[in-house]
Design a protein around this motif. Structure first.
Motif, PDB file in Angstrom:
ATOM      1  N   HIS A 634      85.732  30.777  42.820  1.00 31.32           N
ATOM      2  CA  HIS A 634      85.402  31.779  41.721  1.00 31.32           C
ATOM      3  C   HIS A 634      85.350  30.701  40.436  1.00 31.32           C
ATOM      4  CE1 HIS A 634      86.091  35.054  44.034  1.00 31.32           C
ATOM      5  NE2 HIS A 634      86.147  36.068  43.238  1.00 31.32           N
ATOM      6  N   HIS A 635      84.074  30.330  40.089  1.00 33.38           N
ATOM      7  CA  HIS A 635      83.795  29.440  39.298  1.00 33.38           C
ATOM      8  C   HIS A 635      84.005  29.770  37.652  1.00 33.38           C
ATOM      9  CE1 HIS A 635      82.617  26.672  42.026  1.00 33.38           C
ATOM     10  NE2 HIS A 635      81.509  27.436  42.246  1.00 33.38           N
ATOM     11  N   LEU A 636      83.746  31.253  37.766  1.00 31.02           N
ATOM     12  CA  LEU A 636      83.970  32.054  36.200  1.00 31.02           C
ATOM     13  C   LEU A 636      85.504  32.035  35.928  1.00 31.02           C
ATOM     14  CD1 LEU A 636      82.948  33.629  33.997  1.00 31.02           C
ATOM     15  CD2 LEU A 636      83.439  35.697  35.325  1.00 31.02           C
ATOM     16  N   PHE A 637      86.337  32.166  36.832  1.00 28.54           N
ATOM     17  CA  PHE A 637      87.711  32.415  36.574  1.00 28.54           C
ATOM     18  C   PHE A 637      88.215  30.899  36.235  1.00 28.54           C
ATOM     19  CE2 PHE A 637      88.459  36.380  39.108  1.00 28.54           C
ATOM     20  CZ  PHE A 637      88.012  37.243  38.112  1.00 28.54           C
ATOM     21  N   ALA A 638      87.769  29.962  37.098  1.00 29.20           N
ATOM     22  CA  ALA A 638      88.143  28.447  36.912  1.00 29.20           C
ATOM     23  C   ALA A 638      88.081  28.138  35.468  1.00 29.20           C
ATOM     24  CB  ALA A 638      87.631  27.639  37.944  1.00 29.20           C
ATOM     25  N   ALA A 639      86.690  28.577  34.947  1.00 23.08           N
ATOM     26  CA  ALA A 639      86.517  28.211  33.482  1.00 23.08           C
ATOM     27  C   ALA A 639      87.211  28.941  32.812  1.00 23.08           C
ATOM     28  CB  ALA A 639      85.074  28.641  33.267  1.00 23.08           C
ATOM     29  N   GLN A 640      87.749  30.196  33.135  1.00 22.58           N
ATOM     30  CA  GLN A 640      88.469  31.062  32.021  1.00 22.58           C
ATOM     31  C   GLN A 640      89.936  30.542  32.221  1.00 22.58           C
ATOM     32  OE1 GLN A 640      88.576  35.192  33.247  1.00 22.58           O
ATOM     33  NE2 GLN A 640      89.791  35.702  31.676  1.00 22.58           N
ATOM     34  N   SER A 641      90.281  29.863  33.255  1.00 22.62           N
ATOM     35  CA  SER A 641      91.802  29.256  33.315  1.00 22.62           C
ATOM     36  C   SER A 641      91.787  28.160  32.266  1.00 22.62           C
ATOM     37  CB  SER A 641      92.099  29.082  34.573  1.00 22.62           C
ATOM     38  OG  SER A 641      92.115  30.221  35.677  1.00 22.62           O
ATOM     39  N   ARG A 642      90.583  27.311  32.469  1.00 22.35           N
ATOM     40  CA  ARG A 642      90.561  26.027  31.621  1.00 22.35           C
ATOM     41  C   ARG A 642      90.610  26.285  30.448  1.00 22.35           C
ATOM     42  NH1 ARG A 642      86.897  24.665  35.904  1.00 22.35           N
ATOM     43  NH2 ARG A 642      87.599  23.165  37.251  1.00 22.35           N
ATOM     44  N   ALA A 643      89.892  27.484  29.814  1.00 19.42           N
ATOM     45  CA  ALA A 643      89.736  27.826  28.485  1.00 19.42           C
ATOM     46  C   ALA A 643      91.129  28.140  28.068  1.00 19.42           C
ATOM     47  CB  ALA A 643      88.903  29.137  28.216  1.00 19.42           C
ATOM     48  N   TYR A 644      92.011  28.933  28.766  1.00 24.01           N
ATOM     49  CA  TYR A 644      93.368  29.390  28.035  1.00 24.01           C
ATOM     50  C   TYR A 644      94.195  28.041  28.406  1.00 24.01           C
ATOM     51  CZ  TYR A 644      91.572  34.252  28.889  1.00 24.01           C
ATOM     52  OH  TYR A 644      90.970  35.448  29.035  1.00 24.01           O
ATOM     53  N   LEU A 645      94.326  27.201  29.131  1.00 29.17           N
ATOM     54  CA  LEU A 645      94.742  26.059  29.239  1.00 29.17           C
ATOM     55  C   LEU A 645      94.470  25.174  27.850  1.00 29.17           C
ATOM     56  CD1 LEU A 645      94.777  25.126  32.880  1.00 29.17           C
ATOM     57  CD2 LEU A 645      96.766  25.691  31.604  1.00 29.17           C
ATOM     58  N   ALA A 646      93.262  25.131  27.535  1.00 31.81           N
ATOM     59  CA  ALA A 646      93.031  24.410  26.089  1.00 31.81           C
ATOM     60  C   ALA A 646      93.417  25.039  24.974  1.00 31.81           C
ATOM     61  CB  ALA A 646      91.250  24.627  25.990  1.00 31.81           C
ATOM     62  N   GLN A 647      93.556  26.559  24.906  1.00 33.54           N
ATOM     63  CA  GLN A 647      94.177  27.151  23.868  1.00 33.54           C
ATOM     64  C   GLN A 647      95.701  26.726  23.892  1.00 33.54           C
ATOM     65  OE1 GLN A 647      93.205  31.377  24.191  1.00 33.54           O
ATOM     66  NE2 GLN A 647      92.201  31.344  22.357  1.00 33.54           N
ATOM     67  N   LEU A 648      96.431  26.762  24.856  1.00 35.75           N
ATOM     68  CA  LEU A 648      97.622  26.298  24.790  1.00 35.75           C
ATOM     69  C   LEU A 648      98.100  24.908  24.636  1.00 35.75           C
ATOM     70  CD1 LEU A 648     100.616  26.933  25.795  1.00 35.75           C
ATOM     71  CD2 LEU A 648     100.087  26.442  28.356  1.00 35.75           C
ATOM     72  N   ALA A 649      97.251  23.781  25.263  1.00 41.55           N
ATOM     73  CA  ALA A 649      97.285  22.497  24.765  1.00 41.55           C
ATOM     74  C   ALA A 649      97.207  22.471  23.265  1.00 41.55           C
ATOM     75  CB  ALA A 649      96.142  21.575  25.516  1.00 41.55           C
ATOM     76  N   ALA A 650      96.313  23.199  22.754  1.00 43.62           N
ATOM     77  CA  ALA A 650      96.037  23.144  21.245  1.00 43.62           C
ATOM     78  C   ALA A 650      97.232  23.582  20.486  1.00 43.62           C
ATOM     79  CB  ALA A 650      94.768  23.739  20.653  1.00 43.62           C
ATOM     80  N   LEU A 651      97.895  24.650  20.881  1.00 46.07           N
ATOM     81  CA  LEU A 651      99.081  25.079  20.128  1.00 46.07           C
ATOM     82  C   LEU A 651     100.396  24.182  20.565  1.00 46.07           C
ATOM     83  CD1 LEU A 651      99.259  28.682  21.739  1.00 46.07           C
ATOM     84  CD2 LEU A 651      98.758  28.459  19.225  1.00 46.07           C
ATOM     85  N   ARG A 652     100.228  23.498  21.368  1.00 42.85           N
ATOM     86  CA  ARG A 652     101.372  22.349  21.776  1.00 42.85           C
ATOM     87  C   ARG A 652     101.113  21.055  21.221  1.00 42.85           C
ATOM     88  NH1 ARG A 652     102.864  23.129  27.976  1.00 42.85           N
ATOM     89  NH2 ARG A 652     104.917  22.531  27.290  1.00 42.85           N
ATOM     90  N   GLY A 653      99.919  20.833  20.366  1.00 38.84           N
ATOM     91  CA  GLY A 653      99.606  19.857  19.852  1.00 38.84           C
ATOM     92  C   GLY A 653      99.094  18.596  20.592  1.00 38.84           C
ATOM     93  N   GLN A 654      98.706  19.205  21.891  1.00 36.58           N
ATOM     94  CA  GLN A 654      98.136  18.010  23.056  1.00 36.58           C
ATOM     95  C   GLN A 654      96.512  18.226  22.665  1.00 36.58           C
ATOM     96  OE1 GLN A 654      99.196  19.897  26.419  1.00 36.58           O
ATOM     97  NE2 GLN A 654     101.463  19.449  26.265  1.00 36.58           N
ATOM     98  N   VAL A 655      96.406  17.658  21.557  1.00 39.26           N
ATOM     99  CA  VAL A 655      94.801  17.509  21.080  1.00 39.26           C
ATOM    100  C   VAL A 655      93.907  16.876  21.887  1.00 39.26           C
ATOM    101  CG1 VAL A 655      93.503  16.796  18.969  1.00 39.26           C
ATOM    102  CG2 VAL A 655      96.101  17.589  18.649  1.00 39.26           C
ATOM    103  N   GLY A 656      94.084  15.867  22.454  1.00 36.62           N
ATOM    104  CA  GLY A 656      93.162  15.190  23.391  1.00 36.62           C
ATOM    105  C   GLY A 656      92.879  16.089  24.800  1.00 36.62           C
ATOM    106  N   ARG A 657      93.992  16.520  25.275  1.00 36.40           N
ATOM    107  CA  ARG A 657      93.709  17.274  26.258  1.00 36.40           C
ATOM    108  C   ARG A 657      92.979  18.738  25.892  1.00 36.40           C
ATOM    109  NH1 ARG A 657      97.425  21.274  30.042  1.00 36.40           N
ATOM    110  NH2 ARG A 657      96.286  20.888  31.804  1.00 36.40           N
ATOM    111  N   ALA A 658      93.318  19.284  24.893  1.00 40.55           N
ATOM    112  CA  ALA A 658      92.671  20.548  24.392  1.00 40.55           C
ATOM    113  C   ALA A 658      91.276  20.282  24.250  1.00 40.55           C
ATOM    114  CB  ALA A 658      93.300  20.976  23.138  1.00 40.55           C
ATOM    115  N   ARG A 659      90.880  19.032  23.791  1.00 40.89           N
ATOM    116  CA  ARG A 659      89.495  19.013  23.266  1.00 40.89           C
ATOM    117  C   ARG A 659      88.801  18.755  24.833  1.00 40.89           C
ATOM    118  NH1 ARG A 659      90.422  15.343  17.925  1.00 40.89           N
ATOM    119  NH2 ARG A 659      90.689  16.932  16.475  1.00 40.89           N
ATOM    120  N   ASP A 660      89.340  18.102  25.527  1.00 41.23           N
ATOM    121  CA  ASP A 660      88.642  17.510  26.940  1.00 41.23           C
ATOM    122  C   ASP A 660      88.398  18.909  27.622  1.00 41.23           C
ATOM    123  OD1 ASP A 660      88.923  14.965  26.692  1.00 41.23           O
ATOM    124  OD2 ASP A 660      90.854  14.665  27.672  1.00 41.23           O
TER     125      ASP A 660
END
Length: 922
Positions: A634-660
């Protein structure tokens, strides 16, 4: 028992061990696993154990929890001594009480509680034979329980065949391999059982049996009393034929010699799972009881159970041979008789009727459909697909056949079986036709979730809806037959989902126009989804009440309906009302039910965890969702999970991971026109930039979502990123734009749409207020909002901004009352960048921020060890080698450690650990 000294010694140690444990005996058919189980059971009884025996039966392998019921039936009286919640779990599984079907974890914990209670007086040994035939639901629970028996008075002993796959193959339980006898032991056993065999017969038996005890005994009986001048031939087949098949042939010669009445009894018992040895028919009346079969005992096919007096098959291969030798008509007649025996048991009756019926029969199809509904409610979506498909085959008219195949395809799609769903609807097409509404539905599901296709699927689904609309309630499939109204509703909801993922104004306007043309054909729930999924700024007002009311009826809904309402609740920021139910049922759906729906549930649970500040849990949930989506394609759901993980990383100040992660999502979603995901990626970029103090970049990301002073239609992140745009504009000197955007939020009525939008609207107005009186008033409205505490990150941001303003206007002392709780909230959340900013503001007030030991204390022993090793300069690979972890696991731990210590980089680890250690000693 000849030989097996090593195996018996290990089993004796297992039984006499003072602590609970589990053990799996694994070996080929007939190698002696059952004999070893019996020897262990007898020893356990001598040692004072209570022994409960069960066996997997092929005829019951599709019946959810049939095997678990065997095990627990003698213990069910003890359920009354358990607490209400645990009793409710057993009622939902065994008691016929309608309720939330439990997950494997929930049921496993309940089983452990029951076993512990039942073993208070005497230790308990659970013995399971033929584990390869145990139904999946029961096997999963047994595996869960087996891994958690250490330290208690309960043991689990399981036997499985090596030639068949089973859930125990991946259960991670200790194993004892049972191999063939040595040549010497095989000869000793043969001489002990049949000393009268001729030399030639003895040689043939030893050669054919290959050290298999069952083969030795049965072949010896076959040759006993025959002429000494036997031809040197394989009387039961060539060596290339697997041993189980050769033994079945041997049993077949004895079965053929019985009269028809006895063979019928054996067939009835075999097809219903009856006649399992050693008293394992634990639930009286659930299986057929064979009668007047003494001739089969004399032929060495049956034994008589000592305790119950029932006839039991000597070996599962006898049962298989009985079924194999029966003609199709004989098997159907036996199934029909068994359906009458089980007329009060819906799922057993359905199983037998499905096998007994050849020609279309609407009554049988209705029973199968009812069984499918029952299975779905219990989290058995895969079983439901099987029964619905068979019900379609037995339907008497095209309309019902089409409806049932469509339902089967729909459930299969939600069970992450998109290919199977497509095949089912293709089977529903008339000769020469290429498309039907149901086939459009299945193809669009596959194209959307596997490939992220929103452009062509929007056109195709819209066209199918128009066809059904123009046909009245829904007609005009390719072959002129009618389609059920339910297909139209499913197409409408799919079109809404496609439009949501597109995030495109033209697509949404086309969708709304189409729905408006349909009048009463659009259900109230579809209208709710249309309003909340599309653009809450313009269409969301007034829907919060109906969504909250629907939350009270979740147990009565199908799992996919739950997630649809959950999506509406997310857009309205009231998902917390749903989360307890989602967490109760998500594991069930992921294990045996609607897997794709379960993945959506994980997304929704993660989003609520992020909203309320449970960021460590959100990380685990998001990673689990990503792993499952990747596994199921389910590539759509995989991309959606990555998008939410990017938001979470940004909130936590994990800037490099968020941008990746942001870059990965954007690269996949933007070419496909998936505005929903590209907006989340831009939002993560804005938050990451704000966290690191790069306000210009944050502004550019924010205006990519919506321009200041307006909320771009159908851009669902436009309202959610209100604070990001306002703060970025203010910090880059765009004060007028910041003010215009805050006023636009007020004028759009965002406070009336959702509690979070109300909070951030008042916060934005406070940040951009033109005078101090307005700033204080708007801040007070934000802080006093009834739901402010449910959104701790937003509230802390508003407090920080207001504290900075107060410091400049009223002085340091007045600012501290806002800055201190803001700093503490950021620290608790693990928002590293925001924590540093709040601390800097506190230092500007003349009050050094207290060095907190909160986050250091929250490190687990493993996290602290990893932090120390990383601070010493070791790489993730080197740390993993020392701690027996993978580099990826080490990396995941570090992502959790950084925000706990209030840092964003590996280089800051040493100083952070030194500071917190020093503070802990003060």
């Amino acid at each position: 028992m000849v030989g097996r000294e090593d195996e018996q010694a290990e089993l004796e140690a297992f039984v006499k061990s003072a602590t609970g444990q589990a053990l799996v005996l694994r070996g080929e058919t007939g190698v002696g696993k059952s004999s070893l189980l019996s020897r262990a059971a007898a020893l356990a009884e001598q040692e004072g154990h209570v022994v409960i025996r069960a066996a997997g039966v092929e005829a019951e392998s599709e019946l959810p929890y049939a095997g678990l019921h065997q095990f627990l039936h003698p213990l069910l009286p003890d359920v009354a001594r358990l607490d209400d919640g645990t009793r409710a779990v057993f009622d939902a599984v065994f008691g016929g009480v309608r309720g939330d079907p439990p997950s494997v974890m929930t049921l496993g914990i309940a089983v452990l509680s029951l076993l512990s209670l039942s073993a208070e007086q005497r230790p308990l040994l659970l013995v399971l034979d033929d584990g390869q035939w145990l139904d999946d639901s029961s096997a999963d629970v047994c595996g869960f329980v087996g891994r958690r028996l250490a330290g208690g008075p309960v043991k689990l002993l399981v036997a499985v065949r090596t030639d068949l796959t089973s859930r125990f193959d991946t259960a991670a339980l200790p194993e004892l391999p049972i191999t063939a006898l040595t040549d010497e032991d095989a000869a000793r056993l043969l001489d002990h059982r049949c000393p009268e065999l001729s030399r030639q017969a003895r040689r043939i038996v030893l050669e054919q049996a290959q050290g298999n005890p069952l083969a030795l005994v049965e072949l010896a009986a076959h040759f006993a009393g025959r002429s000494r001048d036997l031809p040197a031939e394989d009387l039961i087949g060539q060596h290339g034929v697997p041993l189980p098949r050769r033994l079945q042939r041997l049993f077949g010669t004895r079965i053929a010699a019985l009269d028809e009445r006895v063979r019928t009894e054996l067939l009835m018992g075999a097809l219903d799972g009856a006649g399992t040895p050693s008293g394992t028919d634990a639930v009286p009346g659930t299986r057929y009881r064979m009668r007047d079969a003494d001739a089969a005992v004399a032929a060495g096919l049956l034994d008589i159970e000592v305790v119950t007096g029932d006839f039991v098959f000597r070996h599962p291969l006898v049962r298989s041979a009985v079924v194999r030798m029966a003609t199709p008509n004989q098997r159907r007649a036996a199934h029909l008789a068994l359906a009458q025996v089980h007329r009060e048991n819906l799922e057993r009756r359905a199983t037998h009727l499905a096998a007994a019926t050849v020609d279309p029969d609407e009554e049988v199809a209705d029973i199968l459909e009812a069984a499918a509904e029952s299975a779905t409610r219990r989290g058995g979506a895969l079983a439901a697909v099987t029964w619905l498909t068979r019900a379609a085959e037995l339907s008497e008219n095209h309309t019902d056949r089409s409806r049932r195949l469509t339902d089967a395809a729909f459930v299969a799609g939600h069970a992450a079986r998109l290919g199977q769903a497509h095949r089912l609807v293709q089977a529903n097409l008339a000769p020469g036709s290429t498309e039907s509404p149901a086939s459009v539905l299945a193809a669009a599901y596959r194209a959307l979730y596997q490939d992220g296709d929103v452009r062509s699927t929007h056109r195709q689904v819209s066209a199918a809806i128009e066809t059904l609309r123009d046909g009245g309630t829904a007609t005009a499939s390719a072959d002129g037959k009618t389609q059920p109204e339910e297909v139209l509703t499913r197409l409408v909801i799919l079109l809404l989902a496609i439009s949501q993922f597109s995030g495109d104004r033209a697509a949404w306007e086309s969708t709304h126009e189409l729905l408006a043309s349909m009048g009463d054909l659009v259900t109230e729930h579809s209208r709710l989804y249309s309003g909340t999924w599309s653009d809450v700024t313009r269409h969301g007002a007034g829907w919060a009440g109906p969504v909250r009311q629907a939350a009270a009826n979740l147990p009565d809904l199908e799992p996919w309906d739950v997630t649809r309402l959950g999506a509406a609740a997310y857009h309205l920021d009231i998902l917390s009302h749903y989360r307890p139910y989602l967490q109760r049922v998500v594991d069930r759906e992921l294990e045996t039910g609607a897997v794709a729906t379960g993945m959506v549930m994980l997304h929704q649970i993660m989003l609520d965890q992020m909203a309320v500040g449970e960021w460590a849990q959100a990380e685990d949930t998001g990673q689990r969702g990503l792993d499952l989506a990747t596994e199921h394609g389910h590539h759509l759901f995989a991309a959606q999970s990555r998008a939410y993980l990017a938001q979470l990383a940004a909130l936590r100040g994990q800037v490099g991971r968020a941008r990746d992660l942001q870059a990965e999502v954007d690269a996949w979603a933007r070419p496909r026109g998936l505005g929903f995901l590209t907006q989340v990626a831009d939002s993560a970029g804005a938050t990451a930039a704000l966290s690191s103090g790069d306000y210009e970049a944050a502004y550019l990301y924010a205006i990519g979502i919506t321009q200041p002073g307006t909320f771009r239609p159908y851009a669902y992140q436009a309202s959610r990123t209100l604070l990001d745009l306002v703060e970025a504009a203010q910090h880059t000197g765009r004060v007028e734009q910041a003010r215009a955007h805050a006023l636009a939020a007020r004028d759009a009525g965002l406070p009336s749409v959702s509690p979070r939008l109300g909070l951030i609207t008042y916060g934005a107005l406070a940040m951009t207020a033109e005078n101090e009186r307005e700033a204080a008033e708007m801040f007070t409205r934000a802080e006093a909002h009834p739901d402010a505490a449910r959104f701790p990150f937003e509230l802390a941001r508003i407090r920080l901004a207001h504290g900075v303003r107060v410091r400049h206007v009223q002085g340091p002392a007045a600012a501290r009352q806002y800055l201190v709780p803001a700093a503490e909230a950021f620290e608790r959340l693990g928002a590293a960048g925001w924590t540093e900013r709040a601390r800097a503001e506190l230092r500007a007030t003349g009050t050094p921020p207290r060095v907190s030991t909160l986050n250091l204390a929250s490190l687990t022993w493993q996290e602290r060890r990893i932090a120390d090793l990383a601070a010493s300069g070791l790489t993730n690979k080197e740390i993993g080698e020392r701690m027996h972890l993978s580099p990826r696991t080490v990396s995941s731990h570090l992502y959790r450690i950084f925000p706990k210590l209030g840092i964003t980089a590996r280089a800051a680890l040493r100083d952070a650990l030194s500071r917190t250690d020093a503070a802990a000693k003060v």
